[in-house]
Write a protein that holds these residues in place. Structure first.
Motif, PDB file in Angstrom:
ATOM      1  N   LEU A  79       0.862  -1.180   0.000  1.00 33.73           N
ATOM      2  CA  LEU A  79       0.000   0.000   0.000  1.00 33.73           C
ATOM      3  C   LEU A  79       0.896   1.227   0.000  1.00 33.73           C
ATOM      4  N   PHE A  80       0.610   2.142  -0.886  1.00 32.80           N
ATOM      5  CA  PHE A  80       1.361   3.382  -0.970  1.00 32.80           C
ATOM      6  C   PHE A  80       0.404   4.515  -0.619  1.00 32.80           C
ATOM      7  N   CYS A  81       0.753   5.301   0.372  1.00 30.21           N
ATOM      8  CA  CYS A  81      -0.101   6.389   0.817  1.00 30.21           C
ATOM      9  C   CYS A  81       0.713   7.672   0.844  1.00 30.21           C
ATOM     10  N   LYS A  82       0.161   8.731   0.291  1.00 35.30           N
ATOM     11  CA  LYS A  82       0.899   9.985   0.148  1.00 35.30           C
ATOM     12  C   LYS A  82       1.228  10.642   1.469  1.00 35.30           C
ATOM     13  N   GLU A  83       0.295  10.775   2.353  1.00 31.92           N
ATOM     14  CA  GLU A  83       0.528  11.553   3.568  1.00 31.92           C
ATOM     15  C   GLU A  83       0.397  10.748   4.848  1.00 31.92           C
ATOM     16  N   ASN A  84      -0.731  10.123   5.050  1.00 30.80           N
ATOM     17  CA  ASN A  84      -1.033   9.496   6.330  1.00 30.80           C
ATOM     18  C   ASN A  84      -0.713   8.017   6.322  1.00 30.80           C
ATOM     19  N   VAL A  85      -0.313   7.519   7.465  1.00 29.97           N
ATOM     20  CA  VAL A  85      -0.133   6.084   7.639  1.00 29.97           C
ATOM     21  C   VAL A  85      -1.515   5.471   7.805  1.00 29.97           C
ATOM     22  N   ILE A  86      -1.741   4.349   7.161  1.00 27.14           N
ATOM     23  CA  ILE A  86      -3.018   3.657   7.281  1.00 27.14           C
ATOM     24  C   ILE A  86      -2.866   2.595   8.362  1.00 27.14           C
ATOM     25  N   PRO A  87      -3.608   2.707   9.460  1.00 26.32           N
ATOM     26  CA  PRO A  87      -3.488   1.700  10.527  1.00 26.32           C
ATOM     27  C   PRO A  87      -3.913   0.318  10.030  1.00 26.32           C
ATOM     28  N   LEU A  88      -3.149  -0.675  10.409  1.00 25.07           N
ATOM     29  CA  LEU A  88      -3.448  -2.041   9.994  1.00 25.07           C
ATOM     30  C   LEU A  88      -4.845  -2.456  10.445  1.00 25.07           C
ATOM     31  N   SER A  89      -5.270  -1.977  11.609  1.00 23.92           N
ATOM     32  CA  SER A  89      -6.602  -2.336  12.115  1.00 23.92           C
ATOM     33  C   SER A  89      -7.720  -1.808  11.217  1.00 23.92           C
ATOM     34  N   ASP A  90      -7.448  -0.765  10.422  1.00 24.49           N
ATOM     35  CA  ASP A  90      -8.440  -0.261   9.468  1.00 24.49           C
ATOM     36  C   ASP A  90      -8.494  -1.111   8.208  1.00 24.49           C
ATOM     37  N   VAL A  91      -7.383  -1.740   7.858  1.00 24.18           N
ATOM     38  CA  VAL A  91      -7.275  -2.470   6.600  1.00 24.18           C
ATOM     39  C   VAL A  91      -7.660  -3.943   6.745  1.00 24.18           C
ATOM     40  N   VAL A  92      -7.352  -4.531   7.884  1.00 23.97           N
ATOM     41  CA  VAL A  92      -7.575  -5.967   8.079  1.00 23.97           C
ATOM     42  C   VAL A  92      -9.024  -6.381   7.811  1.00 23.97           C
ATOM     43  N   PRO A  93     -10.032  -5.693   8.351  1.00 25.73           N
ATOM     44  CA  PRO A  93     -11.411  -6.125   8.071  1.00 25.73           C
ATOM     45  C   PRO A  93     -11.757  -6.130   6.576  1.00 25.73           C
ATOM     46  N   ILE A  94     -11.224  -5.198   5.836  1.00 24.78           N
ATOM     47  CA  ILE A  94     -11.486  -5.153   4.388  1.00 24.78           C
ATOM     48  C   ILE A  94     -10.936  -6.399   3.719  1.00 24.78           C
ATOM     49  N   LYS A 109       8.683   4.359   5.804  1.00 24.72           N
ATOM     50  CA  LYS A 109       8.460   5.752   5.446  1.00 24.72           C
ATOM     51  C   LYS A 109       9.505   6.108   4.385  1.00 24.72           C
ATOM     52  N   ILE A 110       9.031   6.467   3.209  1.00 28.02           N
ATOM     53  CA  ILE A 110       9.906   6.799   2.096  1.00 28.02           C
ATOM     54  C   ILE A 110       9.778   8.298   1.848  1.00 28.02           C
ATOM     55  N   LEU A 111      10.861   9.003   2.093  1.00 25.79           N
ATOM     56  CA  LEU A 111      10.860  10.456   1.947  1.00 25.79           C
ATOM     57  C   LEU A 111      11.746  10.882   0.795  1.00 25.79           C
ATOM     58  N   ARG A 112      11.142  11.547  -0.171  1.00 32.54           N
ATOM     59  CA  ARG A 112      11.909  12.071  -1.294  1.00 32.54           C
ATOM     60  C   ARG A 112      12.796  13.226  -0.847  1.00 32.54           C
ATOM     61  N   LYS A 113      13.683  13.630  -1.718  1.00 33.74           N
ATOM     62  CA  LYS A 113      14.594  14.732  -1.429  1.00 33.74           C
ATOM     63  C   LYS A 113      13.839  16.007  -1.071  1.00 33.74           C
ATOM     64  N   ASP A 114      12.689  16.219  -1.716  1.00 35.43           N
ATOM     65  CA  ASP A 114      11.893  17.426  -1.448  1.00 35.43           C
ATOM     66  C   ASP A 114      11.039  17.293  -0.189  1.00 35.43           C
ATOM     67  N   GLY A 115      11.193  16.187   0.536  1.00 35.43           N
ATOM     68  CA  GLY A 115      10.474  16.001   1.792  1.00 35.43           C
ATOM     69  C   GLY A 115       9.114  15.365   1.642  1.00 35.43           C
ATOM     70  N   GLN A 116       8.663  15.125   0.405  1.00 34.40           N
ATOM     71  CA  GLN A 116       7.352  14.499   0.215  1.00 34.40           C
ATOM     72  C   GLN A 116       7.436  13.017   0.506  1.00 34.40           C
TER      73      GLN A 116
END
Length: 117
Positions: A79-94, A109-116
């Motif tokens: 799972l790749f998410c731009k800003e927020n971490v997705i809690p595993l407890s939110d994903v497991v039921p799906i 956490k993968i941070l580009r050179k520009d901080g994104q």
């Protein structure tokens, strides 16, 4: 050769010299040690492809895959998410509603050179 050298070669081969060098500048220091231990640079090139699709309008991307050396019944997901971490407890039921069973997670956490992210 280092992991970063192989990342650069992979990006140049996949994207060509101009775009490959730009992406290398953005991502050469982005991947934490745990990620580099778990995934080779070729996988990082494809993960960068997913990361590049993220935007303010499209904040989530996912990749289901099955490594060749894994048992047939084992399926992996990134799972790749731009800003927020997705809690595993939110994903497991799906996933359980899809008939899948979650065995574990390895967040990075993968941070580009520009901080994104």
């Amino acid at each position: 050769r280092t992991w970063k050298d192989d990342l650069k070669q992979g990006l140049l081969a996949h994207y060509g010299e101009e775009k490959g060098l730009i992406l290398y500048q953005q991502y050469q220091h982005a991947f934490p040690a745990g990620y580099r231990e778990s995934f080779d640079p070729r996988k990082a090139v494809y993960d960068i492809e997913y990361l590049q699709t993220l935007s303010d309008q499209n904040q989530l991307a996912m990749n289901f895959y099955q490594p060749l050396d894994d048992p047939e019944a084992l399926l992996r997901l990134k799972l790749f998410c731009k800003e927020n971490v997705i809690p595993l407890s939110d994903v497991v039921p799906i996933f359980e509603n899809m008939g899948l069973r979650v065995i574990g997670e390895r967040p990075y956490k993968i941070l580009r050179k520009d901080g994104q992210r």
